[in-house]
Design an enzyme around this catalytic site. Structure first.
Site, PDB file in Angstrom:
ATOM      1  N   ASP A  43       0.778  -1.357  -0.055  1.00  0.00           N
ATOM      2  CA  ASP A  43       0.064  -0.104  -0.179  1.00  0.00           C
ATOM      3  C   ASP A  43       0.672   1.269  -0.084  1.00  0.00           C
ATOM      4  OD1 ASP A  43      -2.449  -1.326  -0.043  1.00  0.00           O
ATOM      5  OD2 ASP A  43      -2.208  -1.650   2.105  1.00  0.00           O
ATOM      6  N   GLY A  44       2.184   1.198   0.530  1.00  0.00           N
ATOM      7  CA  GLY A  44       2.973   2.142   0.594  1.00  0.00           C
ATOM      8  C   GLY A  44       3.423   2.658  -0.798  1.00  0.00           C
ATOM      9  N   GLU A 123      -4.984   9.861   4.245  1.00  0.00           N
ATOM     10  CA  GLU A 123      -5.272  10.564   5.296  1.00  0.00           C
ATOM     11  C   GLU A 123      -4.210  11.763   5.447  1.00  0.00           C
ATOM     12  OE1 GLU A 123      -2.199   8.486   6.285  1.00  0.00           O
ATOM     13  OE2 GLU A 123      -3.927   7.292   6.962  1.00  0.00           O
ATOM     14  N   ARG A 148      -8.085  19.239  22.526  1.00  0.00           N
ATOM     15  CA  ARG A 148      -6.698  19.013  22.929  1.00  0.00           C
ATOM     16  C   ARG A 148      -6.411  17.842  23.159  1.00  0.00           C
ATOM     17  NH1 ARG A 148      -9.299  23.112  25.874  1.00  0.00           N
ATOM     18  NH2 ARG A 148      -8.071  24.838  26.553  1.00  0.00           N
ATOM     19  N   ALA A 185      -6.190  10.465  20.863  1.00  0.00           N
ATOM     20  CA  ALA A 185      -5.988  10.743  22.189  1.00  0.00           C
ATOM     21  C   ALA A 185      -6.571  12.083  22.653  1.00  0.00           C
ATOM     22  CB  ALA A 185      -4.640  10.384  22.916  1.00  0.00           C
TER      23      ALA A 185
HETATM   24  P1  NAD Z   1       3.805   1.353   6.224  1.00  0.00           P
HETATM   25  O1  NAD Z   1       4.447   0.803   5.290  1.00  0.00           O
HETATM   26  O2  NAD Z   1       4.491   1.066   7.463  1.00  0.00           O
HETATM   27  O3  NAD Z   1       2.412   1.157   6.444  1.00  0.00           O
HETATM   28  C1  NAD Z   1       1.760   0.715   7.411  1.00  0.00           C
HETATM   29  C2  NAD Z   1       0.543  -0.193   7.273  1.00  0.00           C
HETATM   30  O4  NAD Z   1      -0.790   0.453   6.889  1.00  0.00           O
HETATM   31  C3  NAD Z   1       0.813  -1.116   6.161  1.00  0.00           C
HETATM   32  O5  NAD Z   1       0.505  -2.785   6.856  1.00  0.00           O
HETATM   33  C4  NAD Z   1      -0.117  -0.905   5.005  1.00  0.00           C
HETATM   34  O6  NAD Z   1      -0.423  -1.931   4.149  1.00  0.00           O
HETATM   35  C5  NAD Z   1      -1.229  -0.269   5.562  1.00  0.00           C
HETATM   36  N1  NAD Z   1      -2.135   0.499   5.001  1.00  0.00           N
HETATM   37  C6  NAD Z   1      -1.749   1.666   4.051  1.00  0.00           C
HETATM   38  N2  NAD Z   1      -2.790   2.161   3.496  1.00  0.00           N
HETATM   39  C7  NAD Z   1      -3.751   1.420   3.968  1.00  0.00           C
HETATM   40  C8  NAD Z   1      -5.049   1.340   3.723  1.00  0.00           C
HETATM   41  N3  NAD Z   1      -5.842   2.422   2.862  1.00  0.00           N
HETATM   42  N4  NAD Z   1      -5.834   0.482   4.130  1.00  0.00           N
HETATM   43  C9  NAD Z   1      -5.423  -0.247   5.189  1.00  0.00           C
HETATM   44  N5  NAD Z   1      -4.181  -0.578   5.212  1.00  0.00           N
HETATM   45  C10 NAD Z   1      -3.306   0.496   4.735  1.00  0.00           C
HETATM   46  O7  NAD Z   1       3.924   2.961   6.155  1.00  0.00           O
HETATM   47  P2  NAD Z   1       3.951   3.786   4.867  1.00  0.00           P
HETATM   48  O8  NAD Z   1       4.187   2.867   3.843  1.00  0.00           O
HETATM   49  O9  NAD Z   1       4.498   4.937   5.300  1.00  0.00           O
HETATM   50  O10 NAD Z   1       1.975   3.850   5.034  1.00  0.00           O
HETATM   51  C11 NAD Z   1       1.702   5.150   5.317  1.00  0.00           C
HETATM   52  C12 NAD Z   1       0.156   4.724   5.928  1.00  0.00           C
HETATM   53  O11 NAD Z   1       0.390   4.037   6.997  1.00  0.00           O
HETATM   54  C13 NAD Z   1      -0.545   6.102   6.434  1.00  0.00           C
HETATM   55  O12 NAD Z   1      -1.200   6.517   5.144  1.00  0.00           O
HETATM   56  C14 NAD Z   1      -1.291   5.254   7.441  1.00  0.00           C
HETATM   57  O13 NAD Z   1      -2.846   5.086   6.843  1.00  0.00           O
HETATM   58  C15 NAD Z   1      -0.750   4.205   7.760  1.00  0.00           C
HETATM   59  N6  NAD Z   1      -0.221   4.448   9.365  1.00  0.00           N
HETATM   60  C16 NAD Z   1      -0.955   3.764  10.220  1.00  0.00           C
HETATM   61  C17 NAD Z   1      -0.780   3.855  11.703  1.00  0.00           C
HETATM   62  C18 NAD Z   1      -1.478   3.293  12.460  1.00  0.00           C
HETATM   63  O14 NAD Z   1      -2.364   2.539  12.037  1.00  0.00           O
HETATM   64  N7  NAD Z   1      -1.417   3.606  13.781  1.00  0.00           N
HETATM   65  C19 NAD Z   1       0.185   4.961  11.993  1.00  0.00           C
HETATM   66  C20 NAD Z   1       0.896   5.691  11.013  1.00  0.00           C
HETATM   67  C21 NAD Z   1       0.834   5.190   9.569  1.00  0.00           C
END
Ligand code: NAD
Length: 267
Positions: A43-44, A123, A148, A185
């Protein structure tokens, strides 16, 4: 067409095989103005591909091959590239290409240096870099609450299964023209109050965030991170543009959700 890949051995190998097969089927490599961008990785990688071609959303469609686990934006397996190339060649010789269109979020960042506009496929998030984020949240130009907490996440329907889901936001079907505001949070006690639930805003509504403290803030737009210390406000809304995914076979969104998060159902 063009291929954007993750750079690991299996993605490079898949990319090379794809080019070989594509040349054999008469598909033309055009990194400048491709009709179809093939993302090879996860997905990244699709997020990366989207940001490379976000100025050409009107004429470019995306398709994803996953070289790791099944991705939300990558539903083809490396073993299926022959079928994918054949489907692409057939579709290019018999237009129009079948696509599904998903909404994206537009953010407008007002800083002391001017305004910047960005699009996000998953997002955008705003976090207080050094301290609690304190910000006014306005909806359609009216003050809604004083937030906050750690931060605010504004996601698209297809991004609702990403970061938003970890924040207990709802999962939205990408046929809905909407954005979702989820809290990270939030502080809620006798003094401080914010809604606590996520909110879904339809098209033509907008939300403005006005940070109250001047400090270093962390902004993420999909996989991209920026630090800013002069944010005046950030406006979010459903963008006019949509992202198109080439669909050569059906893979309904809810099936993807079930496969990613539920897996096998034990009776
Ligand atoms: P990354 O490769 O670590 O990706 C994080 C995970 O998010 C991967 O498993 C990927 O498959 C999954 N992911 C990404 N888009 C998705 C979607 N639309 N639906 C379901 N899973 C999805 O990090 P990256 O490549 O820099 O990806 C950035 C994305 O990671 C951000 O857009 C965000 O959605 C996600 N993210 C999630 C968290 C969390 O869940 N706490 C935190 C930071 C980023």
């Amino acid at each position: 067409y063009n291929v954007v890949h993750r750079g690991d051995a299996i993605s490079v190998q898949t990319k090379d095989r794809f080019h070989e097969l594509a040349a054999g089927r008469g598909l033309v490599l055009d990194p400048e103005q491709p009709d179809i961008v093939v993302s090879v990785g996860g997905d990244g990688t699709m997020l990366h591909a989207f940001h490379l071609y976000k100025e050409q959303l009107e004429t470019t469609s995306f398709v994803g091959i996953h070289t790791g686990h099944l991705g939300f934006y990558a539903d083809w397996k490396p073993g299926e590239i022959e079928l994918l190339v054949d489907s692409m060649a057939a579709a290019m010789s018999c237009p129009p290409l079948k696509t599904v269109k998903y909404p994206v979020v537009q953010i407008q960042i007002e800083t002391e240096r001017g305004t910047q506009t960005h699009l996000a496929l998953n997002e955008f998030t705003l976090k207080g870099g050094e301290a609690t984020l304190v910000a006014e949240l306005h909806i359609n130009d009216e003050l809604f609450e004083m937030f906050r907490g750690d931060g605010i996440c504004i996601s698209t329907p297809s991004g609702s299964t990403g970061y938003n889901k970890s924040l207990t936001g709802a999962i939205l079907h990408p046929s809905l023209d909407a954005i979702q505001i989820a809290e990270m949070a939030s502080l809620n006690n006798r003094l401080y109050r914010s809604l606590g639930s996520s909110m879904v805003l339809p098209k033509h509504h907008h939300c403005d965030i006005y940070p109250k403290k001047k400090m270093n803030m962390l902004l993420t737009i999909d996989h991209l991170n920026v630090q800013m210390n002069d944010i005046v406000s950030i406006r979010s809304m459903v963008a006019e543009e949509k992202v198109s995914f080439a669909r050569f076979r059906p893979f309904p969104f809810w099936n993807r959700v079930r496969e990613a998060f539920i897996g096998e159902i034990v009776e």
